[in-house]
Design an enzyme around this catalytic site. Structure first.
Site, PDB file in Angstrom:
ATOM      1  N   ARG A 110       0.856  -1.195   0.000  1.00 61.67           N
ATOM      2  CA  ARG A 110       0.000   0.000   0.000  1.00 61.67           C
ATOM      3  C   ARG A 110       0.892   1.245   0.000  1.00 61.67           C
ATOM      4  O   ARG A 110       1.754   1.400   0.859  1.00 61.67           O
ATOM      5  CB  ARG A 110      -0.927   0.005   1.229  1.00 61.67           C
ATOM      6  N   HIS A 155      -3.409  10.914   0.332  1.00 62.63           N
ATOM      7  CA  HIS A 155      -2.874  10.714   1.683  1.00 62.63           C
ATOM      8  C   HIS A 155      -2.321  12.065   2.150  1.00 62.63           C
ATOM      9  O   HIS A 155      -1.124  12.218   2.412  1.00 62.63           O
ATOM     10  CB  HIS A 155      -1.800   9.618   1.695  1.00 62.63           C
ATOM     11  N   GLU A 200      -7.937   8.424   6.313  1.00 64.30           N
ATOM     12  CA  GLU A 200      -8.177   8.949   7.661  1.00 64.30           C
ATOM     13  C   GLU A 200      -8.826  10.329   7.721  1.00 64.30           C
ATOM     14  O   GLU A 200      -8.193  11.304   8.141  1.00 64.30           O
ATOM     15  CB  GLU A 200      -6.863   8.972   8.435  1.00 64.30           C
ATOM     16  N   ASN A 343      -7.335   1.796   9.955  1.00 63.14           N
ATOM     17  CA  ASN A 343      -6.003   2.049  10.488  1.00 63.14           C
ATOM     18  C   ASN A 343      -6.154   2.078  11.999  1.00 63.14           C
ATOM     19  O   ASN A 343      -6.791   2.980  12.547  1.00 63.14           O
ATOM     20  CB  ASN A 343      -5.463   3.397  10.003  1.00 63.14           C
ATOM     21  N   TYR A 345      -4.140   1.742  15.705  1.00 65.00           N
ATOM     22  CA  TYR A 345      -2.857   1.729  16.393  1.00 65.00           C
ATOM     23  C   TYR A 345      -2.986   1.585  17.902  1.00 65.00           C
ATOM     24  O   TYR A 345      -2.173   0.947  18.538  1.00 65.00           O
ATOM     25  CB  TYR A 345      -2.101   3.044  16.127  1.00 65.00           C
ATOM     26  N   GLU A 416      -3.547  -0.208   8.130  1.00 63.18           N
ATOM     27  CA  GLU A 416      -2.373   0.254   8.883  1.00 63.18           C
ATOM     28  C   GLU A 416      -2.465  -0.256  10.317  1.00 63.18           C
ATOM     29  O   GLU A 416      -3.536  -0.223  10.928  1.00 63.18           O
ATOM     30  CB  GLU A 416      -2.298   1.787   8.971  1.00 63.18           C
TER      31      GLU A 416
END
Ligand code: BGC
Length: 526
Positions: A110, A155, A200, A343, A345, A416
């Site tokens: 990606r 992005h 995002e 994504n 985290y 992600e």
């Protein structure tokens, strides 16, 4: 947990209660080989983005992006006064990157295209052929190496030439993003079959504006945030429908978007108000996007609509701060994805609050009314915002699946996930992070029946980490930013990830102590 059923708020609270035994730190320490394996059709990849790795900021006809312009004016944006002018210099070293991806044995990469490298003015009236050729060569080389490109259209690096429009505050940006996407489909649609429209929206529209953390955007809290979300999601839907109508019939590709999702763990599990806080946060900050695309009814979730309307009314606004989509736009948005990229985290502790000194008034934070706190119980080996709490991954996947009916047929891909530290190659914490988070994904697939089809580690290599500059790193490969060739060296996490990819299981004992043997023997290429 039951990924496959819709669950009401009170049931969800009970589910959260049942999970509380998992709520402390790294809940369980595993050993041996995982009892579950990743299904055959589950894809593994690694991810990067253009501004964070490419460098060559002003080479071969590239225009400036808002990051180039902003960081050159404000070097103090990063603690080390660094920028992405050169970064890992992947523009010149993309063959090295391909070699690393091959070494990992993953099938997908990606990456993103720099909008001003293709359209220096931001608009279709001038196409930079050198930029066009660069990505063509890159895609051809990836495919020759049997690596499938997954390409993010936007992005964050919008051409500076469009900044005067007011960026996402102006619906005109929607039209320009659609033009840019059309050019990309025409240029690369024969080679690229998986596209991500936007990366995002919450970071760009809410967090980015709030902390001026990622984006050089001007803040008008509580108004801009929703206008930005509104326009960006509309841009996503328009690009999806464009592709569906004009390109999909002969290019046969797939198109989705990436949402950043954190897990809000109730701060005090014994307090029903905190249990509610987690749910409110997810509805406001994940639901606002996901409902538009993956719900059976479409449009903004009623919960969010009522909350923002009533807050706006109380605050004396004559209209809601949350704009309205037309019926046609609601339809265009609903179902506008072939996959949902998430994504994920980190997690925070959630509790309800009506005000907080860090919240602007009005703001999305205040509308949400949920405080997010860190806890010492969850390690933070690098950037301060990133606490390690692996069960958050499984919980967020379940929350999404349980709340959005269309996700039964539209798969989730983790686009992600990764950990930051201070750049050491003996990155034991990252090894554990990947093992533990990937294990939670296995549990979500095998025990909860979640429809998850892929995973991308962030990041292939050390990148320019936005407002942290190069002070923290996420790479599986270390980059020596001082060396002329930006030398790449595998970290322990690269070996570990390669083994997971090859065996499709997690070996919790593979790298636990200082490594004394020839680790390359475990890689597919050596
Ligand atoms: C972004 C990346 C970023 C990563 C770690 C994600 O929000 O898409 O660009 O580097 O998180 O902060």
């Amino acid at each position: 947990m039951g990924c496959s059923n819709g669950v009401a708020l009170n049931q969800l609270l009970l589910v959260s209660l049942n999970l509380l035994h998992l709520a402390r730190g790294r809940s369980e320490v595993y050993s041996g080989i995982s009892k579950y394996s990743f299904p055959d059709d589950f894809i593994f990849g690694v991810a990067t983005s253009a501004y964070q790795i490419e460098g060559a900021w002003n080479e071969e006809g590239k225009g400036e992006s808002i990051f180039d312009t902003f960081i050159h004016l404000h070097p103090e944006y990063t603690p080390d006064h660094s920028n992405g002018d050169v970064a890992a210099d992947s523009y010149h070293h993309y063959m090295d990157d391909i070699d690393l991806i091959k070494k990992l044995g993953v099938s997908h990469y990606r990456m993103s295209i720099s909008w001003p490298r293709i359209l220096p003015n931001g608009t279709a009236n001038y196409i930079n052929l050198q930029g066009v050729m660069h990505y063509r060569k890159l895609f051809v080389e990836l495919l020759k190496a049997n690596i499938i490109p997954v390409v993010t259209i936007y992005h964050w690096d919008i051409p500076t030439a469009l900044e005067g429009l007011g960026l996402w505050k102006n619906t005109t940006l929607v039209d320009y993003l659609v033009d840019y996407a059309r050019i990309l489909f025409n240029l690369y649609g024969d080679l690229v079959k998986i596209w991500v429209t936007i990366n995002e929206p919450d970071i760009v529209c809410a967090d980015g504006i709030k902390f001026n953390k990622y984006l050089p955007e001007e803040a008008t809290h509580g108004l801009n945030e929703y206008v930005c979300i509104h326009n960006m999601l509309l841009a996503h839907a328009r690009v999806y429908r464009l592709y569906e109508k004009e390109f999909k019939p002969y290019q046969n590709g797939k198109l989705g978007l990436c949402l950043d999702v954190i897990w809000p763990e109730p701060k005090n599990p014994g307090n029903p108000e905190d249990l509610k806080a987690g749910e409110i946060y997810s509805r406001m900050r994940i639901g606002i996007y996901a409902h538009l695309i993956f719900s059976e009814d479409g449009d903004y979730p009623p919960f969010v609509r009522e909350r923002v309307n009533s807050m706006s009314h109380k605050q004396g606004y004559l209209q809601s701060r949350l704009p309205y989509y037309t019926e046609e736009e609601v339809k265009a948005l609903q179902g506008s994805a072939d996959f949902l990229g998430i994504n994920h985290y980190t997690s925070f502790l959630a509790s309800q609050s009506s005000s907080d000194p860090s919240w602007a008034v009005p703001s999305m934070d205040q509308d949400t009314g949920v405080r997010l706190d860190k806890t010492k119980a969850w390690p933070r080996p690098g950037a301060d915002w990133l606490s390690v709490y692996p069960p958050g991954m499984r919980k967020v996947l379940n929350w999404l699946q349980n709340n959005f009916k269309l996700l039964e047929r539209i798969p989730i891909i983790i686009t992600e996930n990764g950990l930051s530290d201070f750049g050491q190659t003996a990155d034991y914490e990252r090894v554990s992070y990947y093992n533990d988070y990937l294990y939670q994904i296995l549990l979500a697939i095998h025990e909860d029946g979640c429809n998850i089809k892929g995973y991308f580690a962030w990041s292939l290599l050390d990148t320019f980490e936005w407002n942290y500059g190069y002070t923290v790193t996420f790479g599986l490969f270390k980059v020596d930013f001082n060396s002329p060739n930006k030398t790449r060296t595998p970290k322990l996490s690269a070996y570990n990830y390669a083994k997971i990819v090859r065996t499709r299981r997690i070996d919790f004992d593979f790298i636990k102590a200082p490594v004394t043997y020839n680790i390359w023997q475990y890689l597919p290429y050596h």
